[in-house]
Structure formats: structure tokens, C-alpha cells
Design an enzyme around this catalytic site. Structure first.
Site, PDB file in Angstrom:
ATOM      1  N   TYR A 271     -51.461   5.421  12.042  1.00 21.09           N
ATOM      2  CA  TYR A 271     -52.070   4.135  11.668  1.00 21.09           C
ATOM      3  C   TYR A 271     -51.303   3.030  12.368  1.00 21.09           C
ATOM      4  O   TYR A 271     -50.064   3.069  12.416  1.00 21.09           O
ATOM      5  CB  TYR A 271     -52.003   3.942  10.147  1.00 21.09           C
ATOM      6  CG  TYR A 271     -52.507   2.596   9.658  1.00 21.09           C
ATOM      7  CD1 TYR A 271     -53.861   2.279   9.695  1.00 21.09           C
ATOM      8  CD2 TYR A 271     -51.624   1.639   9.143  1.00 21.09           C
ATOM      9  CE1 TYR A 271     -54.324   1.045   9.242  1.00 21.09           C
ATOM     10  CE2 TYR A 271     -52.073   0.411   8.683  1.00 21.09           C
ATOM     11  CZ  TYR A 271     -53.423   0.112   8.733  1.00 21.09           C
ATOM     12  OH  TYR A 271     -53.868  -1.107   8.279  1.00 21.09           O
TER      13      TYR A 271
ATOM     14  N   ASP B 261     -44.823   2.771  17.978  1.00 21.75           N
ATOM     15  CA  ASP B 261     -45.035   1.928  16.799  1.00 21.75           C
ATOM     16  C   ASP B 261     -44.013   2.356  15.757  1.00 21.75           C
ATOM     17  O   ASP B 261     -44.181   3.354  15.061  1.00 21.75           O
ATOM     18  CB  ASP B 261     -46.473   2.091  16.291  1.00 21.75           C
ATOM     19  CG  ASP B 261     -46.751   1.191  15.094  1.00 21.75           C
ATOM     20  OD1 ASP B 261     -45.799   0.561  14.580  1.00 21.75           O
ATOM     21  OD2 ASP B 261     -47.920   1.126  14.675  1.00 21.75           O
TER      22      ASP B 261
ATOM     23  N   LYS C 207     -41.944  -4.203   8.530  1.00 21.55           N
ATOM     24  CA  LYS C 207     -41.305  -3.658   7.311  1.00 21.55           C
ATOM     25  C   LYS C 207     -39.808  -3.965   7.204  1.00 21.55           C
ATOM     26  O   LYS C 207     -39.442  -5.093   6.917  1.00 21.55           O
ATOM     27  CB  LYS C 207     -41.601  -2.171   7.210  1.00 21.55           C
ATOM     28  CG  LYS C 207     -43.134  -1.941   7.245  1.00 21.55           C
ATOM     29  CD  LYS C 207     -43.620  -0.755   6.491  1.00 21.55           C
ATOM     30  CE  LYS C 207     -45.101  -0.533   6.721  1.00 21.55           C
ATOM     31  NZ  LYS C 207     -45.886  -0.277   5.581  1.00 21.55           N
TER      32      LYS C 207
END
Ligand code: PMP
Length: 418
Positions: free
Chosen positions: A142, A237, A265
């Protein structure tokens, strides 16, 4: 009726599904989402006064647990100086220097507000730098909710895709190719059949968005080699793995360096921060230095930057990673006791699979069928026992330095009583 029930009913009448990000709705585990009132360390408290040891940890940013006192103090002090300037300031400079000074293969960073934005920018940059349009992504990874990344595998030719969300134009799918994880032959075929047109391959080097599906270094090296041979860029990523597995993320651990990395994050310590980073020559293509447009009213917000600076500063000596690994090893031993569960773990990222026969999984096709119902059952049993897992079978859990041996023992007891 609990207070959470009441708030959820009200929320549903003013917000789609009652939540501001889908997984919070408990749709895949059933029941009413607990509304959180406060959080401290490893513990969250809901509006009905129930407390839970939290292994969702806001889906990854809180490596030091909730309301870390150092972040709290730094952020409170920052607030005294105002909280948004829309002008140049020095906190983002310090954070960029902290990152570029400690990750050798990165020398330029652009801060954004989320992982989605970071990936959007990385893709635009890769397309501009190569003059090509196609992006190769992997089934089970994702990368946020931009159109190009909301694609699922098609049923036809290798690599073909179709939109995974309503509202994404079919035309966009022509430029996103999808490969299975852990399949060298598939990526060779895709590169061969789209020779000269792939701008970049993007991968979570530690895929953690469809359960946890760690890749072999050989597979990632193969991908890096294919990118190099085809003059395509490699994007890691590391929105989840960056600063969580080591300061330099998976790239540092593996020694495989991407051309572009995206972060989010942990680097914002729980505040909205994302980043795209690469070597200066590539980054200079971004506005105002170069022709790749990217901007943000709240980008590099000084309060969020302060949270990031404090969090990353505390990770520099590497000690938190040792503590987290010790807790993780305790978890390995614990879960292995239970014949009806399996554990996939990579540092402080873990996934409890409610199936004892699941071996090491590296691709979505290896995930046992029908884990949804058993996960929902496990989720609700643990919730009753005061333990909060992510409310979805395919979301991973996180350890923080606020978790203790006692918390892991409590988790073991709750799992024994399933
Ligand atoms: N990339 C990865 C690997 C992610 O895990 C996520 C979010 N879970 C994103 C991108 C998108 O980040 P955000 O939710 O901050 O937009």
C-alpha cells in the site's frame, strides 16, 4: 448503550461510516469502534473508562508509545512560539540535517504532511527524471490513496491492472503495472515486456499493509538490479519501516539503496509528517529548483517538525531498537506456544495470524484463506481482556518502547484464554 455506541451513532450521521479513515470503523471485525479519550505510554483509555494495552499504536508512528514525555515537552515549548508560519524556519532545517547527516546515501529531503503525499511526489519526480510514465508496484503493498497507487492486479497479461477504488479513471491504470511479491520471474517478464517505459518500481521493502510479508534480500536485490539495467528508478516506500527498523530503515539494514525513499509515521512522532528524499541531483528537480511541482500550506509545520526532531534524536544511538528487539523475541517465544496462531515479525512490526499452520509468508497468495472470521474473534476476545490490536485482519501490530515484559505476558495470558 455505551458512550462509544452513542458517539458512533452521532458520527455516522455527520461523517461517512462515522470515521475519518476507513479502518477505524471496525468494519472488518464487526461491532462498535471504541472512542478513545486519552492515551499514555502503552495504554489507551476509551470514553467509557475502559483501558487497553495498545498494539495498534496509531498504525505505526508512536515508537516511544503514546504521549512520550520528551515529545510532549518539546511540542509544548514549540507551541509557545506559534504553530504555523508559512515561511522559512530553522526546525525543518535541523530535522533535514539530522537525517542527511546520519543516512549516508540521502542528501536532500522535502517534507510533506502524509505518506500519501510523499509517494505522490516520489512518483512525479521519478516520471520527470526518466521521461517515462509507467510505475511498477506490488500486489499487497500500500502506498497511500493517490490515483496511481489505488490499483489492483488485473486478470489478463502480467502486470495489467484495474482501479481498486471507484472514482479512479481507467486511463490511470494503463500506467500502473502490478507484480506479485517475491517472484523474480514475474518482475523479469514485466521489465522485458515494458522495456524503456518504466519510470520506477515502488515497493515497501518490508511489506506491512497486507499482513507482514518480509521479502528476501535476493528478491529486493533482483528488483534493484532490474531497475538499474532498465534505467528505471527504485523507490523504497519506508513510511512504516523508516526509522522503525533502524535509523536508516530497511535500506540501511539490507545495504540495498533505493534512488528515492519515502517516509512518514515515526519521522513525525505522531504528528502529520511525511518526506521524500534522494540524492541532491535528483531532488533538485523539485520546485522551486526544478520543474517538478510540489507544495503545501502546512508542510514542515514547526510543531510537527519539533515532534519529528525530538523523536528521531532519541533514536540516533540505536538503543531503542535493541529494547524493541528484546520485546519482539519475547513475543516470538510466546506466540510459538500456541498451536492455533502464527507470528510474522520484523523488529517491532508484527502480525498475529490466527492460523497455526501458516509458515513464513512472502506473498499475498500464501496467506491462509478465511482468517477474517478468526481474526475478528481474536480481536474481540483481546479487546474484552483489555488489549487493543489493529481492527483489521491484514493490519500489522506495533511494539513501542513503552511496552514491557509484563504487557507481553498479559498478551500471552489473553491468547491462552481465547
Ligand atoms: N505508504 C505506506 C507503506 C503506508 O503504510 C502508508 C499508510 N499506512 C502510506 C504510504 C500512506 O501514508 P498516510 O496514511 O500517511 O497517507
Amino acid at each position: 448503550m455505551s458512550r462509544s455506541d452513542e458517539l458512533f451513532a452521532r458520527s455516522r450521521s455527520v461523517t461517512p461510516g462515522g470515521v475519518h479513515s476507513p479502518v477505524r470503523s471496525f468494519k472488518s471485525v464487526g461491532g462498535t469502534p471504541v472512542f478513545i479519550q486519552s492515551a499514555d505510554g502503552a495504554v489507551i483509555v476509551d470514553v467509557d473508562g475502559n483501558t487497553y494495552v495498545d498494539y495498534c499504536m496509531a498504525f505505526g508512528p508512536l515508537i516511544f508509545g503514546h504521549a512520550d514525555p520528551d515529545v510532549r515537552t518539546a511540542v509544548s515549548n514549540a507551541l509557545e512560539r506559534g504553530w504555523s508560519y508559512g515561511a522559512a524556519e530553522s526546525i525543518s532545517l535541523e530535522l533535514a540535517e539530522l537525517i542527511t547527516g546520519n543516512i549516508a546515501w540521502i542528501d536532500s529531503v522535502r517534507f510533506v504532511n502524509s505518506g500519501t503525499e510523499a509517494v505522490m511526489t516520489a512518483i512525479r519526480l521519478a516520471r520527470a527524471a526518466t521521461g517515462r510514465d509507467k510505475i511498477l508496484k506490488f500486489d499487497g503493498c500500500y502506498h497511500g490513496h493517490s490515483d496511481a497507487m489505488l490499483m489492483r492486479a488485473g486478470s489478463g497479461l502480467a502486470g495489467q491492472t484495474r482501479p481498486a477504488s471507484a472514482g479512479v479513471p481507467d486511463g490511470v491504470s494503463e500506467d500502473t503495472l502490478i507484480a506479485p511479491l517475491n517472484d523474480e520471474h514475474a518482475i523479469e517478464t514485466i521489465f522485458a515486456s515494458h522495456s524503456g517505459s518504466i519510470a520506477a518500481a515502488i515497493i515497501e521493502p518490508v511489506p506491512a499493509n497486507h499482513g507482514l510479508l518480509p521479502q528476501t534480500p535476493e528478491f529486493l536485490q533482483k528488483l534493484a538490479d532490474l531497475c538499474r539495467a532498465n534505467q528505471s528508478l527504485l523507490i523504497f516506500d519506508e513510511v512504516i519501516s523508516g526509522f522503525r527498523l533502524s535509523f536508516g530503515g530497511f535500506a540501511e539494514l539490507s545495504g540495498i539503496q533505493p534512488d528515492i525513499v519515502t517516509w512518514g509515521k515515526v519521522m513525525g512522532g505522531g504528528f502529520p509528517v511525511g518526506a521524500v528524499a534522494a540524492k541532491q541531483a535528483l531532488m533538485e528537480q523539485i520546485a522551486p529548483s526544478g520543474p517538478v511541482y510540489q507544495a503545501g500550506t502546512l508542510s514542515a509545520n514547526p510543531v510537527a517538525m519539533t515532534a519529528g526532531l525530538t523523536t528521531l534524536g532519541k533514536l540516533l544511538d540505536g538503543k531503542p531498537y535493541d529494547n524493541l528487539e528484546n520485546l519482539g523475541q519475547m513475543l516470538d517465544v510466546t506466540i510459538n506456544e500456541f498451536g492455533n496462531l502464527s507470528l510474522q515479525r520484523c523488529g517491532s512490526i508484527f502480525w498475529i495470524v490466527p492460523d497455526g499452520r501458516a509458515g513464513r509468508m512472502r506473498a499475498t497468495t500464501q496467506i491462509p484463506a478465511n482468517i477474517e472470521n478468526r481474526y475478528a474473534e481474536m480481536f474481540h476476545c483481546l479487546l474484552k481482556a483489555g488489549i487493543y490490536l489493529p481492527p483489521s485482519p491484514y493490519e500489522v501490530s506495533f511494539l513501542s518502547t513503552a511496552h514491557t515484559d509484563t504487557h507481553i505476558e498479559e498478551l500471552a495470558t489473553a491468547l491462552r484464554n481465547l
